[in-house]
Design an enzyme around this catalytic site. Structure first.
Site, PDB file in Angstrom:
ATOM      1  NE  ARG A 350      -3.618  -0.111  -0.108  1.00 43.46           N
ATOM      2  CZ  ARG A 350      -5.124  -0.441   0.245  1.00 43.46           C
ATOM      3  NH1 ARG A 350      -5.431  -1.369   0.681  1.00 43.46           N
ATOM      4  NH2 ARG A 350      -5.601   0.759  -0.603  1.00 43.46           N
ATOM      5  CG  ASP A 351       4.947   3.447   2.345  1.00 40.83           C
ATOM      6  OD1 ASP A 351       4.679   4.666   1.715  1.00 40.83           O
ATOM      7  OD2 ASP A 351       5.700   3.244   2.585  1.00 40.83           O
TER       8      ASP A 351
END
Length: 439
Positions: A350-351
């Site tokens: 997600r990052d």
């Protein structure tokens, strides 16, 4: 004892039931790991019981980058030596994916016709697998910042790999040039440790994670220990060839694989295959081994080249700064229409802040024709800082891909993409060209 009888019946029925679920899920066009989940729940000992019968045992391939292509290479190298190899070809590198792949290969009584299993496993799920099925061999490729939202600090990933090595009963193959991987050897007792490595002339091409984060021109840390000898060393990389050193000599072979990172992983695959076959000339036919290596094609999405409107279209998977940097270096932009597709789904991580650790200067002259994926606008901002011209930005992957192909007619094309974006792109491309089916 009704409870014991019930358990015995469920174990007896686990393979037929799992095969039934697998057949239904395939008819519905997906769910490749679902049968594995079912058999894990009703028969937790299925994998251990099945894989423990293999004469050459189990080999686990893990690490941050390169697992899929390296596993494919090892399988084809071993098959060139006459071994029957079971592997998780579905691309699902979780334990339930292995179980699902097993269900497709065993007979109705749960027997597997194979000499050895070579399994690609996600770092975290490999830990659970080796606790249940201790491998005879493991190959640990690298430790890089990838999906830190899942694994936390990079040293946590190294600890996961160390656990895999500790559970290995025979040979552990380590990347000599990655300090976090190489240090695993110091924690082992009793295992045979072998290394794959690079010629000094190639070290700058493969910076480890610490080197990528160091300021330009920073001196190397003092007092580094001497590197151990490697079983296989990559000496040179040509446009379509590679030179390796092992057994005191050097060999040059043609390569279908593209990308310097794939060629380095070929050294890893050679080391593991030689370990499984016994290593020496008496047990390994090196001529057929090298011929097999020369014929290995890229795994799906990992430098895979398709044909669209009579022109090549390359898919290059990118997951972290190192992979994107090496992809840009391995596939020059000149003469190609370029698309970048960035998603931030769970399987991608997600990052996406790691995009700021990649230099995109090589795209400046030709620019990027299309940006897509859920993080297309983040990518556009990143390219703006590197003064890379951008054409269209469209977060809808099917629409963006159709426009990219339409507007780039007559030109070869290249798409850099994260994992789930690559899957979406391959689905769309399968409608208009021949795409390898992974099922």
């Amino acid at each position: 004892m009704p409870l014991l009888g019930y358990i015995q019946n469920m174990v007896f029925l686990s393979v037929p039931l799992g095969k039934l679920v697998r057949g239904v899920s395939r008819l519905r066009g997906g769910g490749s790991a679902l049968p594995g989940l079912v058999v894990e729940k009703i028969d937790p000992g299925f994998m251990r019981r099945t894989l423990s019968t293999l004469p050459h045992g189990v080999a686990v391939v893990s690490g941050t980058n390169g697992k899929t292509t390296t596993t494919k290479m090892v399988v084809e190298l071993l098959e060139s030596q006459g071994l029957k190899v079971f592997t998780n070809r579905t691309g699902s590198n979780f334990t339930r994916g292995v179980a699902a792949a097993l269900l497709g290969e065993v007979d109705w009584r749960g027997r597997l016709d194979a000499d050895v299993a070579v399994l690609e496993l996600d770092e975290a799920h490999a830990v659970h697998f080796v606790n249940s099925v201790p491998p005879r061999y493991c190959l640990l490729l690298n430790v890089l910042r990838d999906q830190l939202d899942r694994f936390g600090e990079i040293d946590k990933t190294a600890q996961l790999l160390q656990h895999i090595a500790a559970k290995t009963t025979g040979t552990v193959v380590l990347n000599r040039e990655d300090p976090r991987v190489a240090r695993i050897a110091d924690t082992l007792t009793g295992q045979d440790v072998r290394y794959f490595g690079l010629d000094d002339s190639l070290l700058a091409t493969f910076p480890n994670d610490d080197e990528m984060r160091a300021a330009p021109g920073s001196p190397a840390p003092a007092g580094l220990p001497a590197k151990p000898p490697a079983d296989v060393v990559l000496r040179k990389v040509g446009a379509d060839s590679a030179e390796f050193e092992y057994d005191g000599g050097t060999v040059t072979t043609a390569m279908k694989l593209r990308g310097v990172y794939n060629i380095f992983n070929a050294a890893a695959a050679l080391t593991l295959a030689r370990s499984i076959c016994g290593g020496g000339a008496a047990t390994t036919n090196h001529e057929t081994l090298l011929h097999a290596l020369s014929q290995v094609a890229p795994a799906f999405g990992r430098g895979e080249s398709l044909t669209v409107d009579g022109q090549p279209l390359d898919l290059v998977l990118v997951k972290n700064p190192s992979g994107f940097r090496l992809g840009l270096k391995s596939f020059p932009a000149g003469g190609y229409a370029t698309m970048i597709a960035i998603n931030d789904n769970y399987a991608d991580g997600r990052d996406m802040s790691w995009l700021w650790d990649v230099e995109f200067d090589s795209l400046r002259d030709g620019g990027v024709d299309t940006l897509t994926g859920s993080r297309a606008y983040d990518m556009a901002l990143r390219l703006q800082y590197d003064e890379v011209p951008v054409g269209a930005v469209d977060t809808d992957i099917p629409d963006a891909l159709a426009a990219f192909i339409r507007e780039g007619q007559g030109k070869p094309k290249r798409i850099f993409c994260t994992y789930t974006a690559m899957l979406a792109i391959r689905r769309e491309l399968s409608k208009i060209t021949t795409v390898e089916v992974v099922s």
